[in-house]
Design a protein around this motif. Structure first.
Motif, short mmCIF file in Angstrom:
data_model
loop_
_atom_site.label_atom_id
_atom_site.label_comp_id
_atom_site.label_asym_id
_atom_site.label_seq_id
_atom_site.Cartn_x
_atom_site.Cartn_y
_atom_site.Cartn_z
N PHE A 1 5.04 2.39 -7.02
CA PHE A 1 5.06 0.94 -7.18
C PHE A 1 4.33 0.28 -6.01
O PHE A 1 4.61 0.55 -4.85
CB PHE A 1 6.51 0.46 -7.22
CG PHE A 1 6.68 -1.03 -7.24
CD1 PHE A 1 6.29 -1.78 -8.33
CD2 PHE A 1 7.22 -1.68 -6.15
CE1 PHE A 1 6.44 -3.17 -8.35
CE2 PHE A 1 7.39 -3.06 -6.14
CZ PHE A 1 7.00 -3.80 -7.25
N GLN A 2 3.36 -0.58 -6.32
CA GLN A 2 2.53 -1.20 -5.29
C GLN A 2 2.73 -2.71 -5.20
O GLN A 2 1.86 -3.43 -4.70
CB GLN A 2 1.06 -0.86 -5.55
CG GLN A 2 0.81 0.65 -5.45
CD GLN A 2 -0.64 1.03 -5.65
OE1 GLN A 2 -1.55 0.24 -5.40
NE2 GLN A 2 -0.86 2.25 -6.09
N GLY A 3 3.90 -3.17 -5.63
CA GLY A 3 4.23 -4.58 -5.49
C GLY A 3 3.87 -5.40 -6.71
O GLY A 3 2.99 -5.04 -7.49
N HIS A 4 4.56 -6.53 -6.85
CA HIS A 4 4.30 -7.44 -7.98
C HIS A 4 3.10 -8.33 -7.72
O HIS A 4 2.64 -9.04 -8.62
CB HIS A 4 5.53 -8.31 -8.25
CG HIS A 4 6.67 -7.55 -8.85
ND1 HIS A 4 6.54 -6.74 -9.95
CD2 HIS A 4 7.99 -7.49 -8.50
CE1 HIS A 4 7.71 -6.22 -10.27
NE2 HIS A 4 8.61 -6.65 -9.40
N GLY A 5 2.59 -8.34 -6.47
CA GLY A 5 1.42 -9.15 -6.16
C GLY A 5 1.65 -10.63 -6.35
O GLY A 5 2.76 -11.15 -6.15
N THR B 1 -3.38 -6.54 1.86
CA THR B 1 -4.25 -5.36 1.95
C THR B 1 -5.68 -5.68 1.56
O THR B 1 -6.56 -4.82 1.66
CB THR B 1 -3.72 -4.24 1.03
OG1 THR B 1 -3.72 -4.70 -0.33
CG2 THR B 1 -2.32 -3.82 1.43
N HIS B 2 -5.93 -6.92 1.13
CA HIS B 2 -7.27 -7.32 0.69
C HIS B 2 -7.46 -8.80 0.98
O HIS B 2 -6.49 -9.58 0.97
CB HIS B 2 -7.44 -7.04 -0.80
CG HIS B 2 -8.85 -7.18 -1.29
ND1 HIS B 2 -9.37 -8.37 -1.77
CD2 HIS B 2 -9.86 -6.27 -1.36
CE1 HIS B 2 -10.63 -8.20 -2.12
NE2 HIS B 2 -10.95 -6.93 -1.89
N PRO C 1 0.85 -1.20 0.00
CA PRO C 1 0.00 0.00 0.00
C PRO C 1 0.88 1.25 0.00
O PRO C 1 1.82 1.34 0.78
CB PRO C 1 -0.78 -0.13 1.31
CG PRO C 1 0.11 -0.93 2.20
CD PRO C 1 0.86 -1.86 1.29
N ARG C 2 0.60 2.18 -0.87
CA ARG C 2 1.44 3.37 -1.00
C ARG C 2 0.58 4.64 -0.89
O ARG C 2 -0.58 4.66 -1.26
CB ARG C 2 2.18 3.37 -2.34
CG ARG C 2 2.98 2.12 -2.64
CD ARG C 2 4.07 1.85 -1.61
NE ARG C 2 5.04 2.93 -1.57
CZ ARG C 2 6.04 3.08 -2.45
NH1 ARG C 2 6.17 2.20 -3.44
NH2 ARG C 2 6.90 4.06 -2.33
N THR C 3 1.22 5.69 -0.41
CA THR C 3 0.53 6.97 -0.27
C THR C 3 0.09 7.50 -1.64
O THR C 3 -1.04 7.99 -1.80
CB THR C 3 1.44 7.99 0.42
OG1 THR C 3 1.79 7.48 1.71
CG2 THR C 3 0.73 9.33 0.57
#
Length: 374
Positions: free
Chosen positions: A147-151, A175-176, A140-142
């Protein structure tokens, strides 16, 4: 009030049925049953909810298959350390013990970027005798443009490499609710090569629906970080959400408090709360020096601020250290300025050992002083 039943009490036994019939007839009292399945035995706890003040402890202890009675004395009913409560403060997961007496180091990548960097980190951990790490797949990013990760795309090679290098537990933020299934599926497809400790980050500490969902699953333990901008009590109640839904394998994380009074550090270091959390609850306590300090600044004697605050948390009795490392920090996609260098890992671990020795010596001194008192 909590009734702790004799180990391996079966729900189909006549004594258990007799107990539950008796409890069902108590006016104004409802029950919630929790089973903790261990390696050697299953423990059953029955929570009595309602006005239990009029229930004598001795009478409840005399009921069929009741071994121990704990009267609730703290707001945190499940995770709280209640008066005369001698239940264990530990849990085991994938061969690693987490308790208020142990210390585990989770050094690793704040965010997974390349397979090569993951392997370099895992190799360094193995060579330094470590079996735990942190690897961020969901970030999670502001800013929505960061970049929010490769998941889920990176999970298979992260888990396979963990198995290759003997890493048993990976701390990984989610985050989900869908992330739980993605992790479970990737572990299955890689032959359960490792284990995962789900992490609830500071932004989601009061995402109560996520806490309920994560609490209902019991496959993975959970590290929940203190929420930024809220009180310690509010954060401990967030941890209680997890436990009240059934997952008691919870570690509480301190990561600094968000305030400009912390400048030039990223957050105001709150590691003085390590013994407070251990006194109020039965949770192991984690410290996150990387996100507390947020920079690689050294003191005049050459010790990095991150190492200074790590020592402060460890000497206060911390049970877990979550810390950022990276093979090439200036190429890190998340929080590169605070990442320690892989070549600094042996130094970091030795510094932790020094602080842990000091903690154990102080604890022994306190015990000797208590024993000497008349």
């Amino acid at each position: 009030m909590i009734l702790v039943l004799s180990p391996d009490t079966r729900s189909d036994s006549s004594e258990y049925k007799q107990l539950m019939v008796h409890l069902a007839n108590l006016p104004g009292i409802s029950t919630r049953v929790h089973n903790e399945v261990g390696i050697e035995q299953t423990l059953t706890e029955v929570y009595l909810i309602g006005n239990t003040k009029a229930l004598p402890v001795e009478d409840m202890r005399s009921l069929p298959c009741v071994e121990q009675v704990v009267r609730i004395s703290e707001e945190y009913r499940v995770l709280g350390r209640h008066k005369d409560d001698h239940r264990p403060t530990h849990f085991d997961y994938n061969g690693v013990r987490f308790s208020q007496d142990t210390l585990n180091v989770f050094a690793g990548l704040c965010a997974v970027d390349t397979l090569e960097h993951v392997e370099l980190m895992m190799l360094a951990l193995r060579d330094n005798g470590q079996v735990c790490t942190r690897m961020g797949a969901y970030k999670p990013r502001t800013s929505p443009y960061s970049f929010q990760g490769h998941g889920k795309a990176c999970l298979p090679y992260v888990f396979e490499l963990a198995g290759k290098y003997g890493i048993k537990v990976i701390a990984m933020e989610i985050t989900h609710e869908s992330h739980v299934e993605e992790i479970r599926d990737a572990l299955f497809r890689t032959g359960n090569a490792t284990g995962v400790m789900l992490q609830i980050g500071t932004r989601n500490t009061q995402n109560f629906e996520l806490l309920k969902i994560v609490g209902r699953q019991q496959d993975f333990p959970v590290l929940i970080k203190r929420g930024f901008g809220i009180t310690l009590d509010e954060s401990l109640n967030a941890a209680e959400y997890l436990a009240s839904e059934g997952n008691r394998k919870v570690v509480f994380g301190l990561r600094g408090m968000k305030t400009n009074m912390a400048d030039p550090h990223r957050n105001f270091v709150d590691f003085a709360h390590v013994p407070v959390v251990k006194r109020l609850t039965r949770m192991p306590v984690c410290i996150d020096p990387s996100h507390s300090v947020g920079m690689r600044a050294p003191s005049p004697e050459g010790i990095l601020d991150i190492m200074h605050v790590t020592a402060q948390g460890v000497i206060a009795g911390a049970n877990m250290v979550l810390v950022d490392f990276h093979p090439v920090p200036n190429k890190a996609l998340v929080d590169g300025p605070q990442a320690l260098l892989i070549k600094e890992l042996p130094l970091f671990l030795e510094d932790i050992r020094i602080a842990r020795d000091a903690y154990e010596q102080r604890a022994a001194l306190a015990r000797r002083y208590q024993e000497a008192e008349p």
